[in-house]
Design an enzyme around this catalytic site. Structure first.
Site: not given
Length: 233
Positions: A178, A194
């Site tokens: 992301h 992440c």
């Protein structure tokens, strides 16, 4: 199982980040032949623009190590074209191309103890994604707890401009590729598990990555041991 070249992990010097796990930084200029970074106009690549009604701020290039800016490099992964390979130890993501090349992006990764690794498939993509913190994060982080019901996508959302969701079979690993609202985190180990990219880079990768793309996230030893591990978020 294909691994990154051993010299990737021998040439990186230890880097101690305040409040983060120690990691190694790769000197790309010294080991890659024919990389196209010198031909890039980074002022254009990382300029600000409007995206679906949301502002994407320009990146202050003086505040990011140039080693973590987007480059075309010789592919060190041995994976099939189209595959995404994440090398958390060196803070790089490779998108393998035809002809033995790869597009390399700098990334920010999870703190020690939060890193997931293994093989997965991108089964969902989102533009200006909504962020819903996992229950464990809600319990340990008062700021995250404010958004237990979900934070709408937008300039203040920690997932940034784009997100791609990794699955193993039908199981969501809870691991994402992301964007970020904190460019200073690129090249560091400080997120909660992440992989984050500069918004300009995640948009570029997103536009060149279809649903179904295979992803390999390397472990600390440069392999995919523990492929059934659940993401620790």
């Amino acid at each position: 199982m294909p691994q990154l070249s051993r010299r990737l992990f021998m040439l990186g010097a230890p880097l101690l980040l305040a409040g983060c796990a120690s990691s190694r930084r790769l000197s790309a200029d010294s080991i890659f032949d024919g990389w196209g970074g010198s031909d890039y106009n980074y002022s254009d690549i990382y300029a600000g623009f409007d995206d679906n009604g949301n502002p994407v701020p320009a990146i202050d290039l003086t505040r990011i190590d140039s080693a973590f800016l987007r480059r075309e490099v010789s592919d060190p992964t041995g994976e099939a074209p189209g595959t995404i390979v994440v090398d958390p130890a060196n803070h790089y993501l490779y998108h393998v191309q035809e002809g033995g090349n790869a597009t390399r992006y700098g990334v920010g990764v999870g703190r020690e103890g939060f890193g997931w690794h293994g093989r997965a498939t991108i089964k969902r993509k989102a533009v200006w994604p909504r962020w819903t913190p996992p229950s464990d994060m809600v319990k340990r982080d008062s700021e995250a707890a404010k958004w237990a019901g979900g934070m709408p996508g937008g300039p203040g959302n920690p997932l940034g401009a784009r997100a791609m969701y990794l699955f193993q079979g039908d199981r969501d690993t809870l691991y994402r590729l992301h964007g970020t609202i904190d460019p200073s985190s690129i090249g560091k180990s400080m997120s909660s598990g992440c992989i984050r990219l500069l918004n300009q880079d995640i948009i570029h990768l997103f536009n060149n990555t279809p649903v179904g793309t295979r992803v390999l996230v390397l472990g600390s030893g440069g392999d995919a041991d523990g492929e059934d591990q659940q993401a620790a978020l």
